[in-house]
Design a protein around this motif. Structure first.
Motif, PDB file in Angstrom:
ATOM      1  N   VAL A 101       0.821  -1.197   0.040  1.00  0.00           N
ATOM      2  CA  VAL A 101       0.224   0.061  -0.033  1.00  0.00           C
ATOM      3  C   VAL A 101       0.920   1.507  -0.050  1.00  0.00           C
ATOM      4  O   VAL A 101       1.675   1.520   0.981  1.00  0.00           O
ATOM      5  CB  VAL A 101      -0.895  -0.130   1.244  1.00  0.00           C
ATOM      6  CG1 VAL A 101      -1.831   1.200   1.332  1.00  0.00           C
ATOM      7  CG2 VAL A 101      -1.581  -1.287   1.321  1.00  0.00           C
ATOM      8  N   PRO A 102       0.663   2.171  -0.848  1.00  0.00           N
ATOM      9  CA  PRO A 102       1.323   3.460  -0.749  1.00  0.00           C
ATOM     10  C   PRO A 102       0.733   4.351   0.328  1.00  0.00           C
ATOM     11  O   PRO A 102      -0.353   4.117   0.751  1.00  0.00           O
ATOM     12  CB  PRO A 102       0.895   4.152  -2.021  1.00  0.00           C
ATOM     13  CG  PRO A 102       0.116   3.047  -2.973  1.00  0.00           C
ATOM     14  CD  PRO A 102      -0.316   2.095  -2.138  1.00  0.00           C
ATOM     15  N   SER A 103       1.847   5.038   0.846  1.00  0.00           N
ATOM     16  CA  SER A 103       1.486   5.764   2.270  1.00  0.00           C
ATOM     17  C   SER A 103       0.095   6.574   1.964  1.00  0.00           C
ATOM     18  O   SER A 103      -0.618   6.690   2.958  1.00  0.00           O
ATOM     19  CB  SER A 103       2.569   6.642   2.351  1.00  0.00           C
ATOM     20  OG  SER A 103       2.972   7.512   1.467  1.00  0.00           O
ATOM     21  N   GLU A 104      -0.023   7.360   0.974  1.00  0.00           N
ATOM     22  CA  GLU A 104      -1.215   8.254   0.826  1.00  0.00           C
ATOM     23  C   GLU A 104      -2.603   7.278   1.102  1.00  0.00           C
ATOM     24  O   GLU A 104      -3.381   7.938   1.154  1.00  0.00           O
ATOM     25  CB  GLU A 104      -1.154   8.747  -0.411  1.00  0.00           C
ATOM     26  CG  GLU A 104      -1.159   8.107  -1.742  1.00  0.00           C
ATOM     27  CD  GLU A 104       0.192   7.683  -2.189  1.00  0.00           C
ATOM     28  OE1 GLU A 104       0.148   7.439  -3.489  1.00  0.00           O
ATOM     29  OE2 GLU A 104       1.287   7.686  -1.560  1.00  0.00           O
ATOM     30  N   LEU A 105      -2.552   5.921   0.676  1.00  0.00           N
ATOM     31  CA  LEU A 105      -3.774   5.143   0.601  1.00  0.00           C
ATOM     32  C   LEU A 105      -3.741   4.224   2.296  1.00  0.00           C
ATOM     33  O   LEU A 105      -4.692   3.269   2.124  1.00  0.00           O
ATOM     34  CB  LEU A 105      -3.728   4.301  -0.471  1.00  0.00           C
ATOM     35  CG  LEU A 105      -3.803   5.031  -1.891  1.00  0.00           C
ATOM     36  CD1 LEU A 105      -3.849   3.850  -2.993  1.00  0.00           C
ATOM     37  CD2 LEU A 105      -5.177   5.932  -2.056  1.00  0.00           C
ATOM     38  N   GLU A 106      -3.002   4.292   2.925  1.00  0.00           N
ATOM     39  CA  GLU A 106      -2.911   3.521   4.181  1.00  0.00           C
ATOM     40  C   GLU A 106      -4.150   3.676   4.737  1.00  0.00           C
ATOM     41  O   GLU A 106      -4.870   2.442   5.305  1.00  0.00           O
ATOM     42  CB  GLU A 106      -1.672   3.819   4.873  1.00  0.00           C
ATOM     43  CG  GLU A 106      -0.411   3.210   4.264  1.00  0.00           C
ATOM     44  CD  GLU A 106       0.618   3.500   5.317  1.00  0.00           C
ATOM     45  OE1 GLU A 106       0.588   3.905   6.299  1.00  0.00           O
ATOM     46  OE2 GLU A 106       2.086   2.960   5.006  1.00  0.00           O
ATOM     47  N   ARG A 107      -4.631   4.811   4.915  1.00  0.00           N
ATOM     48  CA  ARG A 107      -6.002   4.896   5.849  1.00  0.00           C
ATOM     49  C   ARG A 107      -7.291   4.134   5.095  1.00  0.00           C
ATOM     50  O   ARG A 107      -7.825   3.482   5.926  1.00  0.00           O
ATOM     51  CB  ARG A 107      -6.332   6.526   5.949  1.00  0.00           C
ATOM     52  CG  ARG A 107      -5.813   7.420   7.055  1.00  0.00           C
ATOM     53  CD  ARG A 107      -6.299   8.583   7.060  1.00  0.00           C
ATOM     54  NE  ARG A 107      -6.673   9.027   8.550  1.00  0.00           N
ATOM     55  CZ  ARG A 107      -6.812  10.242   8.838  1.00  0.00           C
ATOM     56  NH1 ARG A 107      -6.680  11.265   7.922  1.00  0.00           N
ATOM     57  NH2 ARG A 107      -7.092  10.560   9.958  1.00  0.00           N
TER      58      ARG A 107
END
Length: 83
Positions: free
Chosen positions: A59-65
């Motif tokens: 998962v890319p950091s911007e999609l972790e949530r």
């Protein structure tokens, strides 16, 4: 002759990459509710008559949530989140 040492920036980048969120499935546990896909359609896809597909296992950091939200709403805890 001195031995080359990685610089601090390289070591920090490696540490960050190794701490990336990863997703996987418990084999056979998905029951097709589709709540994960509703919560995170950029991460999960539920095809007809099949288990959920994880579109971005790393998962890319911007999609972790979004990825975490999709895993949390699964009523059978079929999605594993690890780092």
């Amino acid at each position: 002759m001195p031995v080359d040492q990685p610089d601090n920036k390289s070591m920090t980048r490696a540490r960050i990459r190794s701490n990336q969120m990863e997703l996987s499935l418990h084999p056979g546990r998905c029951e097709g509710y589709g709540l994960c896909e509703e919560a995170a359609p950029r991460i999960y896809h539920l095809p007809d008559e099949d288990d959920v597909e994880i579109l971005q296992p790393q998962v890319p950091s911007e999609l972790e949530r979004e990825a975490s939200a999709g895993a949390r709403v699964c009523p059978v805890a079929a999605i594993l989140v690890s780092r």
